[in-house]
Design an enzyme around this catalytic site. Structure first.
Site, PDB file in Angstrom:
ATOM      1  N   GLU A 178      -4.524 -12.422  -7.761  1.00  0.00           N
ATOM      2  CA  GLU A 178      -4.271 -11.644  -6.673  1.00  0.00           C
ATOM      3  C   GLU A 178      -4.503 -12.606  -5.499  1.00  0.00           C
ATOM      4  O   GLU A 178      -5.647 -13.202  -5.167  1.00  0.00           O
ATOM      5  CB  GLU A 178      -5.134 -10.246  -6.403  1.00  0.00           C
ATOM      6  CG  GLU A 178      -4.864  -9.480  -5.242  1.00  0.00           C
ATOM      7  CD  GLU A 178      -5.555  -8.316  -4.938  1.00  0.00           C
ATOM      8  OE1 GLU A 178      -6.458  -7.886  -5.819  1.00  0.00           O
ATOM      9  OE2 GLU A 178      -5.186  -7.313  -4.211  1.00  0.00           O
TER      10      GLU A 178
ATOM     11  N   LYS B  31       0.826  -1.203  -0.006  1.00  0.00           N
ATOM     12  CA  LYS B  31       0.129  -0.206  -0.003  1.00  0.00           C
ATOM     13  C   LYS B  31       0.728   1.305   0.128  1.00  0.00           C
ATOM     14  O   LYS B  31       1.934   1.231   0.594  1.00  0.00           O
ATOM     15  CB  LYS B  31      -1.080  -0.002   1.295  1.00  0.00           C
ATOM     16  CG  LYS B  31      -1.860  -0.936   1.311  1.00  0.00           C
ATOM     17  CD  LYS B  31      -2.968  -0.723   0.180  1.00  0.00           C
ATOM     18  CE  LYS B  31      -4.144  -1.963   0.067  1.00  0.00           C
ATOM     19  NZ  LYS B  31      -4.744  -1.889  -1.007  1.00  0.00           N
TER      20      LYS B  31
ATOM     21  N   GLU C 158     -10.857  -1.750 -10.073  1.00  0.00           N
ATOM     22  CA  GLU C 158     -11.516  -2.388  -8.980  1.00  0.00           C
ATOM     23  C   GLU C 158     -13.107  -1.686  -8.548  1.00  0.00           C
ATOM     24  O   GLU C 158     -13.524  -2.210  -7.954  1.00  0.00           O
ATOM     25  CB  GLU C 158     -10.713  -2.784  -7.684  1.00  0.00           C
ATOM     26  CG  GLU C 158     -10.532  -1.622  -7.055  1.00  0.00           C
ATOM     27  CD  GLU C 158      -9.350  -1.956  -5.703  1.00  0.00           C
ATOM     28  OE1 GLU C 158      -8.304  -2.288  -5.842  1.00  0.00           O
ATOM     29  OE2 GLU C 158      -9.785  -1.934  -4.514  1.00  0.00           O
TER      30      GLU C 158
ATOM     31  N   GLU D  37      -1.320   1.158  -8.808  1.00  0.00           N
ATOM     32  CA  GLU D  37      -2.511   0.757  -8.831  1.00  0.00           C
ATOM     33  C   GLU D  37      -3.609   2.095  -8.350  1.00  0.00           C
ATOM     34  O   GLU D  37      -2.915   2.627  -7.176  1.00  0.00           O
ATOM     35  CB  GLU D  37      -2.845  -0.440  -7.866  1.00  0.00           C
ATOM     36  CG  GLU D  37      -4.214  -1.098  -7.857  1.00  0.00           C
ATOM     37  CD  GLU D  37      -4.560  -2.470  -7.250  1.00  0.00           C
ATOM     38  OE1 GLU D  37      -3.372  -3.133  -7.528  1.00  0.00           O
ATOM     39  OE2 GLU D  37      -5.296  -2.738  -6.631  1.00  0.00           O
TER      40      GLU D  37
ATOM     41  N   ASP E 230     -13.413  -6.588 -10.605  1.00  0.00           N
ATOM     42  CA  ASP E 230     -13.456  -7.587  -9.358  1.00  0.00           C
ATOM     43  C   ASP E 230     -14.709  -8.494  -9.689  1.00  0.00           C
ATOM     44  O   ASP E 230     -15.890  -7.795 -10.302  1.00  0.00           O
ATOM     45  CB  ASP E 230     -13.865  -7.049  -8.007  1.00  0.00           C
ATOM     46  CG  ASP E 230     -13.635  -8.028  -6.869  1.00  0.00           C
ATOM     47  OD1 ASP E 230     -14.591  -9.013  -6.963  1.00  0.00           O
ATOM     48  OD2 ASP E 230     -13.192  -7.815  -5.996  1.00  0.00           O
TER      49      ASP E 230
ATOM     50  N   ASP F 246      -0.031   0.326  -4.445  1.00  0.00           N
ATOM     51  CA  ASP F 246      -1.581   0.495  -4.621  1.00  0.00           C
ATOM     52  C   ASP F 246      -1.955   1.592  -3.753  1.00  0.00           C
ATOM     53  O   ASP F 246      -1.914   1.633  -2.413  1.00  0.00           O
ATOM     54  CB  ASP F 246      -2.496  -0.516  -4.212  1.00  0.00           C
ATOM     55  CG  ASP F 246      -3.852  -0.537  -4.350  1.00  0.00           C
ATOM     56  OD1 ASP F 246      -4.357   0.443  -4.724  1.00  0.00           O
ATOM     57  OD2 ASP F 246      -4.699  -1.554  -4.080  1.00  0.00           O
TER      58      ASP F 246
HETATM   59 MG    MG Z   1      -6.324  -2.080  -5.034  1.00  0.00          MG
END
Ligand code: MG
Length: 376
Positions: free
Chosen positions: A329, A166, A246, A220, A269, A194
């Protein structure tokens, strides 16, 4: 094969330790599943991604549209649900409810025809899929970058060849963390970041420039999912591939990302963007635009299995003698809803997740496990 019963279930788990990312803190995992049963006694499982109580309400909403239909006609049922939600839900949790029902129908079809979902999708192009580890969330520890580096090394030691961390704590902290993780894992492991749309274009641009030297495989959700222009601008200014999707839904939504070339990697997703029926079409659309495809997967073993079947079916574009491998993932945060709820457990061989080969999704949920995690 008439659909007789549609049962939504909310499963929950209170985390032993909170963690957070750029948007909010997690102290619980709560996910809405659906079990659909036919008059032949075959049942299938599906899962929706989003606030579980709202996904459950969405499944209740679709019940009268789906009950009594032939479970093997998933596309016909998809279209009925779509038309019953189009006027007020072209994005969001009602589509997660639709996705859950769609996935359950694929599971039923596989069980009825005694074939894994990947065969029904068109064929198994590989028996194993390369997982990337999703983890490296934030906590309030004093030496966060040391802790993140330690966690990243643990994934490397487990055999992961790619790790996602992250960012989104502010540029200074992000750069410190990325530097610590890259130093700890060395140059041979892929590293993705991300931001969960934490940044403005200017901030994302500055962060991307600062991160280029750390060999980042993708950045991301750098900016808001609403700011398609910012995606394009950023992608044209950095050497780091840009990923996103997403928070996007349906083929039509992904057209908004693909047509102006917002992303290098599309991440729908399956449990939200329209189920396996629609996401297979989004995959085709991505490949038409020359965009890579790695679905976002953040849920139970039902979601993971659906992603494995789709990635096992995906053709690598363009084809070549020495094929690259598609990713799946693999969330590594504390989550027994992924690890314990479904059976059999997922196998890892040579650092690869084995695609289930039993009929349907190839995983099931026993009653005792369902009651263990059922929301009280
Ligand atoms: Mg993500």
């Amino acid at each position: 094969m008439v659909i007789k019963k549609i049962e939504p279930f909310i499963v929950t788990h209170q985390l032993s330790r909170n963690f957070f990312f750029s948007q909010w803190t997690y102290d619980t995992r709560s996910i809405c599943l659906v079990r659909i049963t036919t008059d032949d006694g075959i049942h299938g499982w599906g899962e929706g991604y989003g606030p579980s109580s709202l996904v459950k309400a969405g499944i209740e909403y679709f019940k009268p549209v789906v009950l009594g239909e032939n479970a093997l006609q998933e596309e016909k049922i998809w279209q009925k649900m779509y038309l019953h939600s189009l006027d007020f839900a072209r994005r969001g949790v009602l589509l997660a409810a639709l996705s859950a029902i769609d996935i359950a129908l694929w599971d039923i079809k596989g069980k009825a025809l005694k074939q894994p979902v990947s065969v029904l999708l068109g064929g198994r192009k590989r028996e194993q899929v390369k997982p990337y580890a999703t983890g490296l969330y934030f906590s309030n520890e004093e030496k966060l970058s040391d802790k993140l580096a330690e966690e990243a090394v643990s994934y490397k030691e487990l055999g992961f060849e790619a790790i996602k961390m992250k960012v989104g704590l502010g540029l200074k902290k992000d750069i410190k963390n990325v530097e610590a993780v890259r130093e700890a894992i060395g140059p041979d492991i892929e590293l993705m970041v991300d931001a969960n749309h934490a940044y403005s274009y200017r901030e994302a641009f500055q962060l991307a420039l600062s991160m280029e030297k750390y060999d980042i495989s993708w950045f991301e959700e750098p900016v808001s999912p609403e700011n398609y222009d910012c995606y394009v601008q950023l992608r044209n200014k950095t050497n780091i591939p840009v990923a996103g999707g997403e928070c996007e839904y349906l083929r039509t939504g992904f057209m908004n990302l693909f047509r102006p070339r917002c992303v290098d990697i599309a991440q729908p997703d399956i449990c939200a963007a329209g189920g396996l029926t629609e996401v297979k079409k989004i995959l085709s659309l991505a490949q038409t635009y020359g965009i890579d495809f790695v679905p976002h997967t953040w849920g139970t073993g039902i979601a993971l299995s659906a992603a494995l079947h789709l990635q096992c079916n995906q053709d690598i574009m363009p084809g070549r003698l020495y094929e690259s491998e598609p990713f799946v993932e693999f969330d590594r945060t504390e989550n027994p809803l992924r690890d314990e709820l479904v059976s059999p457990k997922f196998d890892i061989e040579n650092g690869r997740l084995v695609v289930p080969d039993k009929p349907g999704l190839g995983v099931d949920i026993e009653d005792d496990m369902l009651s263990k995690y059922l929301e009280k």
